[in-house]
Write a protein that holds these residues in place. Structure first.
Motif, PDB file in Angstrom:
ATOM      1  N   VAL A 103       0.906  -1.192  -0.181  1.00 31.73           N
ATOM      2  CA  VAL A 103       0.029  -0.013  -0.007  1.00 31.73           C
ATOM      3  C   VAL A 103       0.759   1.336  -0.129  1.00 31.73           C
ATOM      4  CG1 VAL A 103      -1.555   1.308   1.648  1.00 31.73           C
ATOM      5  CG2 VAL A 103      -2.114  -1.003   0.978  1.00 31.73           C
ATOM      6  N   GLY A 104       1.820   1.236   0.908  1.00 37.19           N
ATOM      7  CA  GLY A 104       2.933   2.376   0.901  1.00 37.19           C
ATOM      8  C   GLY A 104       3.525   2.512  -0.319  1.00 37.19           C
ATOM      9  N   ILE A 109       4.202   5.198  -5.740  1.00 33.62           N
ATOM     10  CA  ILE A 109       4.439   4.735  -7.007  1.00 33.62           C
ATOM     11  C   ILE A 109       5.630   3.867  -7.094  1.00 33.62           C
ATOM     12  CG2 ILE A 109       4.006   4.651  -9.593  1.00 33.62           C
ATOM     13  CD1 ILE A 109       2.672   7.252  -9.102  1.00 33.62           C
ATOM     14  N   GLY A 110       6.334   2.864  -6.229  1.00 34.62           N
ATOM     15  CA  GLY A 110       7.249   2.389  -6.204  1.00 34.62           C
ATOM     16  C   GLY A 110       7.835   1.827  -5.094  1.00 34.62           C
ATOM     17  N   LEU A 275       7.480   5.986   4.838  1.00 34.64           N
ATOM     18  CA  LEU A 275       7.772   6.074   6.202  1.00 34.64           C
ATOM     19  C   LEU A 275       7.107   4.632   6.687  1.00 34.64           C
ATOM     20  CD1 LEU A 275       7.453   8.722   8.867  1.00 34.64           C
ATOM     21  CD2 LEU A 275       6.138   6.633   9.422  1.00 34.64           C
ATOM     22  N   LEU A 276       5.868   4.423   6.103  1.00 30.59           N
ATOM     23  CA  LEU A 276       5.022   3.304   6.433  1.00 30.59           C
ATOM     24  C   LEU A 276       5.850   2.109   6.137  1.00 30.59           C
ATOM     25  CD1 LEU A 276       2.533   1.567   7.250  1.00 30.59           C
ATOM     26  CD2 LEU A 276       1.501   1.995   5.075  1.00 30.59           C
ATOM     27  N   VAL A 277       6.298   2.191   4.696  1.00 38.26           N
ATOM     28  CA  VAL A 277       7.114   0.906   4.183  1.00 38.26           C
ATOM     29  C   VAL A 277       8.142   0.669   5.070  1.00 38.26           C
ATOM     30  CG1 VAL A 277       8.631   0.247   2.098  1.00 38.26           C
ATOM     31  CG2 VAL A 277       6.384   1.590   1.607  1.00 38.26           C
ATOM     32  N   ILE A 334      -6.175   6.964   2.998  1.00 31.65           N
ATOM     33  CA  ILE A 334      -6.738   6.087   4.001  1.00 31.65           C
ATOM     34  C   ILE A 334      -6.106   5.090   4.458  1.00 31.65           C
ATOM     35  CG2 ILE A 334      -8.839   5.073   4.923  1.00 31.65           C
ATOM     36  CD1 ILE A 334      -9.003   8.210   5.132  1.00 31.65           C
ATOM     37  N   ALA A 335      -5.628   4.060   3.343  1.00 33.92           N
ATOM     38  CA  ALA A 335      -5.040   3.179   3.558  1.00 33.92           C
ATOM     39  C   ALA A 335      -3.541   3.143   4.143  1.00 33.92           C
ATOM     40  CB  ALA A 335      -4.651   2.145   2.238  1.00 33.92           C
ATOM     41  N   VAL A 336      -2.847   4.330   3.849  1.00 33.16           N
ATOM     42  CA  VAL A 336      -1.579   4.346   4.504  1.00 33.16           C
ATOM     43  C   VAL A 336      -1.701   4.864   5.862  1.00 33.16           C
ATOM     44  CG1 VAL A 336       0.363   6.250   4.715  1.00 33.16           C
ATOM     45  CG2 VAL A 336      -0.185   5.213   2.484  1.00 33.16           C
ATOM     46  N   LEU A 337      -2.620   5.520   6.423  1.00 33.32           N
ATOM     47  CA  LEU A 337      -2.939   6.044   7.541  1.00 33.32           C
ATOM     48  C   LEU A 337      -3.433   4.688   8.423  1.00 33.32           C
ATOM     49  CD1 LEU A 337      -4.658   9.304   7.374  1.00 33.32           C
ATOM     50  CD2 LEU A 337      -2.482   9.053   7.976  1.00 33.32           C
TER      51      LEU A 337
END
Lengths: 363, 178
Positions: A103-104, A109-110, A275-277, A334-337
């Motif tokens: 998702v992240g 895009i990558g 950051l999520l990744v 929303i998915a990242v959060l």
């Protein structure tokens, strides 16, 4: 040149980094999408489309590179007797963290490897991604230091380790036989691909080398933040250096912030997504590329993470999570959060307070 | 290796060979029975030919007005067709060309953006619809002018939108995994 310097230069991490960086640019030259010579998240989105897990035909192609990475890692692990089948470490959590890693990646895009290629090609929008990834890894490292780690893995019967390489082999058969239920898009990114032989050969060599070196983009930063160990980071720098050099030599270097292929300028969301990744990758011990390599060498937990990543890739397209050149989407944000919330819940649950031993009194 | 293993390995080998054999045979049959007119490439080629023929038929009057330099009448005619075909990307391409003819650069760029968003094939070099070079020519003519206008009117949102549209089109034409 004295021996330690030569030894350092010939370190397998650096060699893998050079192979990875130059492989990215070479595959682009051979036909893969611009700045996307190797991108685990894009390739998984393509694979999901090929398997009809989403219906975006322009993003449907069975990328041979994924097969090459798994088989390269598998063969090297067998040859060097490092094929160790382990698993059972919080599998469902790994599945969902794998999902949110993609998702992240989709919002940026990558994947981290594409981030390096984009930086090497002069794409300055990837700077926010690099900073986000570094902050995410730093956060993850802080949590590890605070006592966060998933359940301990255990040895499993060998057959479990063979499942993923056999799956890769099955995909290879599908790639060669092209059965009607596997979709090969004729336009868009799906139509832009290097010849199968070269894709397989380059990715197989990279897979072998990555298995030996343990090269991981997030792992390089993590080791540096956690124990100040620079070996893997040198590999990451070598990947960037070789991508930069080859991009310049081959005329693929275009320095700038605007007009870069498959990018957007919502830098804050790029930062948060990566950051999520970085954060999730530290919790599950490896970036998307490393997860694929580990899955090939018998790590069942990594294989489950890969399945989570594949699900994430399918839904990134199906639920419009993936950003476009126009920018991020509402569902992507929303998915990242949500991903960050899941990460924080996981680290809260898995924190094992570090008990300090009382200093021994010396008499 | 006892009998149990021997039997099961033999069964495994036989099953694997049968499965792969059936898969290969099926695909050979399918590919052999497919009329060359119905291969994926041929179908796609026909789809584009049909699309271009339809465009020439539907927008013939607009194109001839455009060629005659009557852009105002051409836009009027085009708007009538667009009211019935709001999702048609080619209408946006034509509108972009007509605005460009009138010197309305920002509007032309926005129309091209709409066309690319509706149908990304217009920036895909592998399709006969590709108009990337045409768009790049417009961009190179418009960029300098729009930047100058932005310096004069920094708060003008229309100019900023046009510049953003240029960046969008550049990103799409550059390619990438999108």
């Amino acid at each position: 040149m004295n021996r330690p310097v030569v030894k350092k230069l010939l370190d397998i991490s650096i060699i893998t980094g050079i192979l990875l960086g130059s492989g990215c640019v070479l595959l682009t030259l051979l036909g893969n999408p611009v700045n996307s010579g190797i991108c685990l998240s894009c390739f998984l989105e393509n694979l999901a489309g090929a398997m009809q897990l989403h219906d975006h035909v322009r993003m449907s192609y069975l990328r041979p590179e994924l097969i090459g990475f798994v088989l390269g890692s598998f063969v090297m692990a067998i040859v060097t007797k490092r094929f160790r089948v382990t698993g059972g470490s919080s599998p469902v959590i790994r599945f969902f963290l794998g999902f949110f890693i993609i998702v992240g990646c989709a919002v940026f895009i990558g994947c981290p490897i594409k981030m390096i290629q984009r930086l090497g090609a002069g794409d300055l929008t990837a700077v926010a991604a690099l900073l986000g990834l570094m902050v995410g890894v730093w956060l993850g490292a802080r949590y590890i230091r605070a006592g966060v780690h998933l359940d301990r893995e255990k040895e499993l019967p060998k057959i479990n380790g063979y499942v993923f390489p056999v799956f890769a082999l099955l995909l290879l058969i599908f790639l060669l036989v092209r059965p009607s239920f596997i979709i090969f898009g004729q336009t868009g990114p799906a139509a832009r691909h290097a010849p199968i032989f070269w894709s397989l050969a380059i990715s197989f060599v990279i897979g072998c080398s990555a298995q030996r070196s343990g090269l991981c983009i997030t792992g390089g930063f993590r080791n540096m933040f956690l124990v100040k160990e620079p070996t893997l980071l040198m590999g990451v720098i070598a990947a960037f250096g070789s991508a930069l050099l080859l991009s310049m030599v081959t005329g693929q270097f275009h320095l700038g912030l605007n007009g870069q292929p498959a990018s957007h300028t919502e830098h804050a969301w790029t930062f948060i997504a990566m950051l999520l990744v970085g954060f999730a990758s530290v919790i599950i011990d490896g970036c998307p590329f490393r997860q694929v390599i580990k899955a090939g060498q018998g790590d069942v937990d990594a294989a489950i993470t890969c399945l989570g990543m594949l699900s994430g890739a399918a839904l990134a397209i199906g639920w419009s999570i993936r950003s476009t050149s126009a920018g991020t989407t509402f569902s992507g944000r929303i998915a990242v959060l949500l991903g960050l919330i899941v990460c924080v819940v996981v680290v809260l649950y898995y924190r094992r307070p570090i008990i300090k031993r009382p200093d021994r009194q010396t008499h | 290796m006892d009998r149990f293993y021997k039997i099961n390995i033999a069964v495994l080998l036989v099953l694997s060979v049968i499965t792969v054999g059936m898969l290969v045979q099926h695909e050979i049959e399918v590919q052999g029975s497919v009329n060359p007119k119905f291969t994926k490439k041929a179908i796609l080629k026909r789809k584009y030919e049909k699309q271009m023929a339809r465009n020439a038929w539907l927008y013939g009057k607009v194109i001839s007005l455009q060629k005659a330099g009557q852009s105002v009448q051409a836009i009027e005619e085009l708007r009538k067709i667009m009211a019935n075909n709001p999702s048609d990307a080619y209408a946006s391409v034509l509108l972009g060309r007509l605005y460009y003819q009138q010197g309305r650069l920002a509007d032309a760029i926005h129309s091209y953006r709409k066309a690319v968003q509706k149908d990304p094939d217009y920036v895909d070099k592998k399709t006969p619809l590709y108009i990337g070079d045409e768009i790049m020519e417009l961009i190179s003519n418009a960029r300098g002018k729009l930047n100058r206008e932005k310096r004069l009117k920094p708060n003008d949102t229309k100019i900023q939108t046009a510049i953003n549209d240029i960046y969008y089109l550049q990103r799409r034409i550059a390619g990438g995994c999108e």
